[in-house]
Design a protein around this motif. Structure first.
Motif, short mmCIF file in Angstrom:
data_model
loop_
_atom_site.label_atom_id
_atom_site.label_comp_id
_atom_site.label_asym_id
_atom_site.label_seq_id
_atom_site.Cartn_x
_atom_site.Cartn_y
_atom_site.Cartn_z
N GLU A 63 1.24 65.40 59.35
CA GLU A 63 0.03 65.05 60.09
C GLU A 63 0.09 65.66 61.49
OE1 GLU A 63 -2.64 63.52 58.96
OE2 GLU A 63 -1.70 63.40 56.97
N LYS B 193 -0.61 64.33 64.26
CA LYS B 193 -0.07 63.34 65.20
C LYS B 193 0.85 62.39 64.47
CE LYS B 193 -1.48 59.83 68.58
NZ LYS B 193 -2.61 59.10 69.19
N PRO B 194 2.07 62.19 64.96
CA PRO B 194 2.98 61.25 64.29
C PRO B 194 2.54 59.82 64.51
CG PRO B 194 3.96 62.04 66.33
CD PRO B 194 2.68 62.81 66.15
N THR B 195 2.91 58.95 63.59
CA THR B 195 2.64 57.53 63.77
C THR B 195 3.60 56.95 64.80
OG1 THR B 195 4.21 56.85 62.05
CG2 THR B 195 1.96 57.40 61.35
N ASP B 196 3.34 55.72 65.23
CA ASP B 196 4.21 55.07 66.22
C ASP B 196 5.61 54.86 65.67
OD1 ASP B 196 2.09 55.00 67.97
OD2 ASP B 196 1.51 52.94 67.46
N GLU B 197 5.75 54.77 64.35
CA GLU B 197 7.06 54.52 63.73
C GLU B 197 7.80 55.82 63.38
OE1 GLU B 197 4.21 53.17 62.50
OE2 GLU B 197 4.44 51.28 63.61
N THR B 198 7.20 56.96 63.71
CA THR B 198 7.79 58.24 63.33
C THR B 198 8.40 58.94 64.54
OG1 THR B 198 6.18 58.56 61.55
CG2 THR B 198 7.34 60.51 62.33
N ASP C 56 10.79 50.29 58.73
CA ASP C 56 9.49 50.96 58.78
C ASP C 56 9.56 52.28 59.53
OD1 ASP C 56 8.34 48.85 57.42
OD2 ASP C 56 7.84 47.76 59.26
N SER D 238 10.48 56.19 60.48
CA SER D 238 10.45 57.43 59.72
C SER D 238 10.94 58.58 60.60
CB SER D 238 9.04 57.73 59.21
OG SER D 238 8.99 58.97 58.53
#
Length: 359
Positions: A74, A76-81, A120, A122
């Motif tokens: 993606e 933009k990475p997610t907050d957990e990535t 959670d 990554s």
């Protein structure tokens, strides 16, 4: 009649080769992938093609929509990535490795197993290496392709490709700033499998990955200044992007502890080998000094991986065994930094007030 017979023979040969390739499940660029892998770039001269695909009897390689080697990600990475970007040339790209066997992808696998399993969180490792790239090219690649993807850690596995201008009295000329791209006529001919077989399989010359014989191999004042300027620019850009840079000494046959069986990859004469090894020592010392001056994390692959034909295929490119050992080394070296980065991000998130119930 002779022209007609020749033309028909060419067409039949082309169709026969394509039928053979299709029966093996290969892509039509399998005999000369370098002609298809690179596309023109206004700044760097050439860059990796987005959504490139290669399948042959030896290699299975693809790039994603961003022109990075590896699977789609993606924007933009997610907050957990947490994202780790690997920058460099062909040794960072994984020159002799198929997808999943290169150190960058193996690092992603190892870090995920060690840190993210059962949580959670990554990890994504972005392989931004490009064959032939030096610091001139890498600066633009980071600014245009990598920084927008928001990496948290940037691993620099580079330096060897910069030696060509380090030994030059004119290190900032166009020949050092733009990667050579095959001329357009050859890239057009490269769409024909018959041409690829004749030009790149029958008459192919082995690429050389060490400074050529007969040229100056002593770093010049101008070359050293340019190397420092380029590296300082890249490090500043990485930090301005909000990422933490990590400098890694490349595994190289020019290291003083390298197995003598690798000497043939450095030159054809004992004098060539000696001079290239001196360049390797200079590069090691220069990176060490720069890392100390900027208080950067510095790791040395040569300190952990045997420098022998089992781990190096030539002057700088790891074998498949070497890729695995390099990934292990990277994982052990940066795992504490990854954990610290996550703790830092978690602390920042806790300091941000929850605005859910705000009017």
């Amino acid at each position: 009649m002779a022209l007609l017979i020749f033309t028909v023979s060419i067409v039949i040969s082309e169709l026969s080769l394509r039928a053979y390739i299709a029966s093996r499940g290969w892509t039509t660029n399998c005999f000369a992938p370098q002609l298809d892998l690179f596309v023109p770039d206004s700044v760097n001269g050439a860059t990796l093609r987005s959504n490139f695909r290669l399948k042959s009897g030896s290699f299975d390689i693809r790039t994603n929509q961003f022109g990075l080697r590896g699977p789609e990600i993606e924007p933009k990475p997610t907050d957990e990535t947490l994202r780790i970007a690997v920058l460099g040339g062909s040794s960072a790209f994984g020159y002799f490795a198929s997808d999943g066997q290169e150190a960058a992808r193996l690092l992603e696998e190892l870090i995920r197993e060690a840190i993210t399993e059962g949580s959670d969180r990554s990890i994504e490792v972005l392989n931004a290496g490009v064959p032939g790239y030096n610091l001139f090219h890498t600066i633009h690649r980071f600014q245009s392709r990598v920084c927008p993807l928001k990496p948290d850690i940037v691993l620099l596995y580079l330096g060897w490709n910069d030696l060509t201008y380090v030994v030059s009295e004119s290190p900032n000329t166009q020949q050092h700033q733009q990667r050579t791209l095959a001329p357009q006529w050859e890239r057009l001919l490269g769409s024909f499998v018959l041409y690829d077989v004749i030009a790149y399989r029958i008459f192919q010359r082995s690429p050389q990955f060490a400074p050529q014989s007969g040229i100056n191999k002593q770093p010049t004042e101008a070359g050293i200044a340019q190397f420092r300027k380029n590296l300082d620019r890249l490090l500043t850009d990485i930090e301005s992007c909000g990422a933490v840079p990590v400098v890694c000494m490349q595994l190289m046959a020019a290291h003083p502890d390298a197995d003598s069986r690798l000497d043939s990859s450095l030159g054809t004469t004992p004098e060539d080998v000696r001079e290239v090894k001196e360049l390797g020592i200079w590069l090691r010392d220069e990176l060490t000094q720069i890392a100390e001056e900027r208080q950067l994390m510095l790791i040395d692959a040569n300190s952990s991986i045997p420098i022998d034909p089992d781990h190096l295929a030539d002057a700088i490119h790891p074998t498949l065994v070497g890729e695995r050992r390099l990934a292990d080394f990277w994982k052990e070296s940066i795992e504490p930094l990854v954990s610290a980065q996550w703790e830092k991000d978690a602390a920042i998130d806790e300091e941000v007030p929850d605005q859910t119930d705000a009017p």
